[in-house]
Design a protein around this motif. Sequence first.
Motif, PDB file in Angstrom:
ATOM      1  N   PRO A  51       0.823  -1.210   0.000  1.00  0.00           N
ATOM      2  CA  PRO A  51       0.000   0.000   0.000  1.00  0.00           C
ATOM      3  C   PRO A  51       0.858   1.262   0.000  1.00  0.00           C
ATOM      4  O   PRO A  51       1.866   1.329   0.712  1.00  0.00           O
ATOM      5  N   GLU A  52       0.463   2.225  -0.819  1.00  0.00           N
ATOM      6  CA  GLU A  52       1.160   3.515  -0.895  1.00  0.00           C
ATOM      7  C   GLU A  52       0.132   4.635  -0.755  1.00  0.00           C
ATOM      8  O   GLU A  52      -0.950   4.556  -1.328  1.00  0.00           O
ATOM      9  N   PRO A  53       0.462   5.695  -0.022  1.00  0.00           N
ATOM     10  CA  PRO A  53      -0.487   6.812   0.093  1.00  0.00           C
ATOM     11  C   PRO A  53      -0.641   7.532  -1.243  1.00  0.00           C
ATOM     12  O   PRO A  53       0.284   7.589  -2.048  1.00  0.00           O
ATOM     13  N   ILE A  54      -1.853   8.057  -1.471  1.00  0.00           N
ATOM     14  CA  ILE A  54      -2.105   8.870  -2.660  1.00  0.00           C
ATOM     15  C   ILE A  54      -2.475  10.276  -2.210  1.00  0.00           C
ATOM     16  O   ILE A  54      -2.711  10.519  -1.022  1.00  0.00           O
ATOM     17  N   LEU A  55      -2.545  11.195  -3.157  1.00  0.00           N
ATOM     18  CA  LEU A  55      -2.947  12.570  -2.846  1.00  0.00           C
ATOM     19  C   LEU A  55      -4.448  12.611  -2.571  1.00  0.00           C
ATOM     20  O   LEU A  55      -5.237  12.059  -3.345  1.00  0.00           O
ATOM     21  N   TYR A  56      -4.838  13.260  -1.483  1.00  0.00           N
ATOM     22  CA  TYR A  56      -6.265  13.378  -1.162  1.00  0.00           C
ATOM     23  C   TYR A  56      -6.498  14.619  -0.313  1.00  0.00           C
ATOM     24  O   TYR A  56      -5.565  15.200   0.250  1.00  0.00           O
ATOM     25  N   ASP A  57      -7.771  15.000  -0.238  1.00  0.00           N
ATOM     26  CA  ASP A  57      -8.185  16.165   0.534  1.00  0.00           C
ATOM     27  C   ASP A  57      -9.609  15.893   1.029  1.00  0.00           C
ATOM     28  O   ASP A  57     -10.246  14.932   0.603  1.00  0.00           O
ATOM     29  N   ASN A  58     -10.126  16.738   1.898  1.00  0.00           N
ATOM     30  CA  ASN A  58     -11.514  16.659   2.385  1.00  0.00           C
ATOM     31  C   ASN A  58     -11.862  15.276   2.927  1.00  0.00           C
ATOM     32  O   ASN A  58     -12.929  14.739   2.649  1.00  0.00           O
ATOM     33  N   PHE A  59     -10.987  14.710   3.738  1.00  0.00           N
ATOM     34  CA  PHE A  59     -11.160  13.362   4.265  1.00  0.00           C
ATOM     35  C   PHE A  59     -12.122  13.349   5.445  1.00  0.00           C
ATOM     36  O   PHE A  59     -12.012  14.158   6.359  1.00  0.00           O
ATOM     37  N   ARG A  60     -13.094  12.433   5.410  1.00  0.00           N
ATOM     38  CA  ARG A  60     -14.024  12.170   6.521  1.00  0.00           C
ATOM     39  C   ARG A  60     -14.152  10.666   6.648  1.00  0.00           C
ATOM     40  O   ARG A  60     -14.286   9.966   5.646  1.00  0.00           O
ATOM     41  N   ALA A  61     -14.157  10.141   7.871  1.00  0.00           N
ATOM     42  CA  ALA A  61     -14.286   8.692   8.049  1.00  0.00           C
ATOM     43  C   ALA A  61     -14.948   8.355   9.374  1.00  0.00           C
ATOM     44  O   ALA A  61     -14.889   9.125  10.331  1.00  0.00           O
ATOM     45  N   ILE A  62     -15.565   7.173   9.395  1.00  0.00           N
ATOM     46  CA  ILE A  62     -16.135   6.609  10.618  1.00  0.00           C
ATOM     47  C   ILE A  62     -15.661   5.167  10.726  1.00  0.00           C
ATOM     48  O   ILE A  62     -15.318   4.532   9.730  1.00  0.00           O
ATOM     49  N   ASP A  63     -15.648   4.660  11.947  1.00  0.00           N
ATOM     50  CA  ASP A  63     -15.266   3.274  12.179  1.00  0.00           C
ATOM     51  C   ASP A  63     -15.940   2.812  13.463  1.00  0.00           C
ATOM     52  O   ASP A  63     -16.480   3.617  14.223  1.00  0.00           O
ATOM     53  N   ALA A  64     -15.910   1.501  13.696  1.00  0.00           N
ATOM     54  CA  ALA A  64     -16.463   0.928  14.916  1.00  0.00           C
ATOM     55  C   ALA A  64     -15.603  -0.246  15.338  1.00  0.00           C
ATOM     56  O   ALA A  64     -15.112  -1.002  14.492  1.00  0.00           O
ATOM     57  N   ARG A  70     -16.968  -2.163   9.326  1.00  0.00           N
ATOM     58  CA  ARG A  70     -17.789  -0.966   9.516  1.00  0.00           C
ATOM     59  C   ARG A  70     -17.089   0.321   9.095  1.00  0.00           C
ATOM     60  O   ARG A  70     -17.673   1.385   9.163  1.00  0.00           O
ATOM     61  N   TYR A  71     -15.871   0.241   8.664  1.00  0.00           N
ATOM     62  CA  TYR A  71     -15.115   1.427   8.260  1.00  0.00           C
ATOM     63  C   TYR A  71     -15.693   2.009   6.967  1.00  0.00           C
ATOM     64  O   TYR A  71     -15.940   1.278   6.004  1.00  0.00           O
ATOM     65  N   ARG A  72     -15.901   3.330   6.929  1.00  0.00           N
ATOM     66  CA  ARG A  72     -16.342   4.053   5.739  1.00  0.00           C
ATOM     67  C   ARG A  72     -15.593   5.378   5.710  1.00  0.00           C
ATOM     68  O   ARG A  72     -15.370   5.988   6.754  1.00  0.00           O
ATOM     69  N   ALA A  73     -15.208   5.820   4.510  1.00  0.00           N
ATOM     70  CA  ALA A  73     -14.525   7.111   4.391  1.00  0.00           C
ATOM     71  C   ALA A  73     -14.877   7.749   3.060  1.00  0.00           C
ATOM     72  O   ALA A  73     -15.219   7.066   2.097  1.00  0.00           O
ATOM     73  N   CYS A  74     -14.778   9.059   3.031  1.00  0.00           N
ATOM     74  CA  CYS A  74     -14.988   9.849   1.821  1.00  0.00           C
ATOM     75  C   CYS A  74     -13.839  10.846   1.709  1.00  0.00           C
ATOM     76  O   CYS A  74     -13.314  11.311   2.728  1.00  0.00           O
ATOM     77  N   PHE A  75     -13.459  11.165   0.478  1.00  0.00           N
ATOM     78  CA  PHE A  75     -12.377  12.118   0.258  1.00  0.00           C
ATOM     79  C   PHE A  75     -12.471  12.629  -1.171  1.00  0.00           C
ATOM     80  O   PHE A  75     -13.319  12.187  -1.952  1.00  0.00           O
ATOM     81  N   THR A  76     -11.599  13.554  -1.514  1.00  0.00           N
ATOM     82  CA  THR A  76     -11.455  13.993  -2.900  1.00  0.00           C
ATOM     83  C   THR A  76      -9.983  13.858  -3.279  1.00  0.00           C
ATOM     84  O   THR A  76      -9.105  13.872  -2.408  1.00  0.00           O
ATOM     85  N   THR A  77      -9.739  13.709  -4.576  1.00  0.00           N
ATOM     86  CA  THR A  77      -8.367  13.607  -5.062  1.00  0.00           C
ATOM     87  C   THR A  77      -8.240  14.304  -6.402  1.00  0.00           C
ATOM     88  O   THR A  77      -9.216  14.404  -7.149  1.00  0.00           O
ATOM     89  N   THR A  78      -7.037  14.775  -6.697  1.00  0.00           N
ATOM     90  CA  THR A  78      -6.762  15.392  -7.993  1.00  0.00           C
ATOM     91  C   THR A  78      -6.120  14.388  -8.944  1.00  0.00           C
ATOM     92  O   THR A  78      -5.882  14.708 -10.105  1.00  0.00           O
ATOM     93  N   MET A  79      -5.858  13.185  -8.481  1.00  0.00           N
ATOM     94  CA  MET A  79      -5.246  12.150  -9.325  1.00  0.00           C
ATOM     95  C   MET A  79      -6.298  11.605 -10.299  1.00  0.00           C
ATOM     96  O   MET A  79      -7.447  11.398  -9.917  1.00  0.00           O
TER      97      MET A  79
END
Length: 186
Positions: A51-64, A70-79
Motif C-alpha cells: 500500500p502507498e499513500p495517494i494525494l487526497y483532501d476533504n477526508f471524513r471517516a467513521i469506524d467501529a 464498519r469502516y467508511r470514508a470519503c475524500f477527494t483527489t486530484t489524481m
Amino acid sequence: MNGKVIAIVLILSGAIAGGALYYLQVYGYYTEVQAVPGQDVTLVSLATQEPEPILYDNFRAIDADSSPIRYRACFTTTMTQALLSETYVAATKPQPRTGPGWFDCFDAEKIAAELEAGTAIAFLGHKNIHYGVDQIVAITQDGRGYVWNDLNDCGSKAYDGTVVGEECPARPEDQPKDAPDARPAD
C-alpha cells in the motif's frame, strides 16, 4: 387489572429495548476517525504489491470496534483515473457496504451505480487490513473517493464456516502461543 399492568410493562420494556438496539446499531458503535495526513488513503502498487499513500483532501471517516467491516470514508483527489489505473491494483468484484444514513457522504447505492456505469473505478487499498478483510477504494471521474472494508475470499470462508484451506494465512487466534509475534517492533 394485573393483566393490563403486565401488558403495559412488557410493551414499554420492548419499546425501550428496541429503541436502545436501534440507537446502538445506527449511532452507538460508530466513532469519527481522526485524519492522519498522508496515511488515510492508500492504494496497493502494481510494482511493489504494497500500500502507498495517494494525494487526497476533504477526508471524513467513521469506524467501529464492533466489526472490521464498519469502516467508511470519503475524500477527494486530484489524481486521474488513468494514472491510478496504470499504477495501482484494481479491486475484483467491489461491493460497497451500506453505512449509517447520518454519514451522508457515503451512499453505497450511488457508489455501486457509478462502479457499474464505469464512472468510478475500484482499487485495492490495503490487503488484509484485518484478518480476511481488504480495504477497497473507489474513485470517480470527478475525483470523489470512497473507502470501505470488505471480506476477501479467506474472510468469507472463515466467517461462513467453509474450510479455509492452505491458500489463506493462519488466523491470529489459531497461531500457537509460543509463535514469534509477526508485528513489527516499535
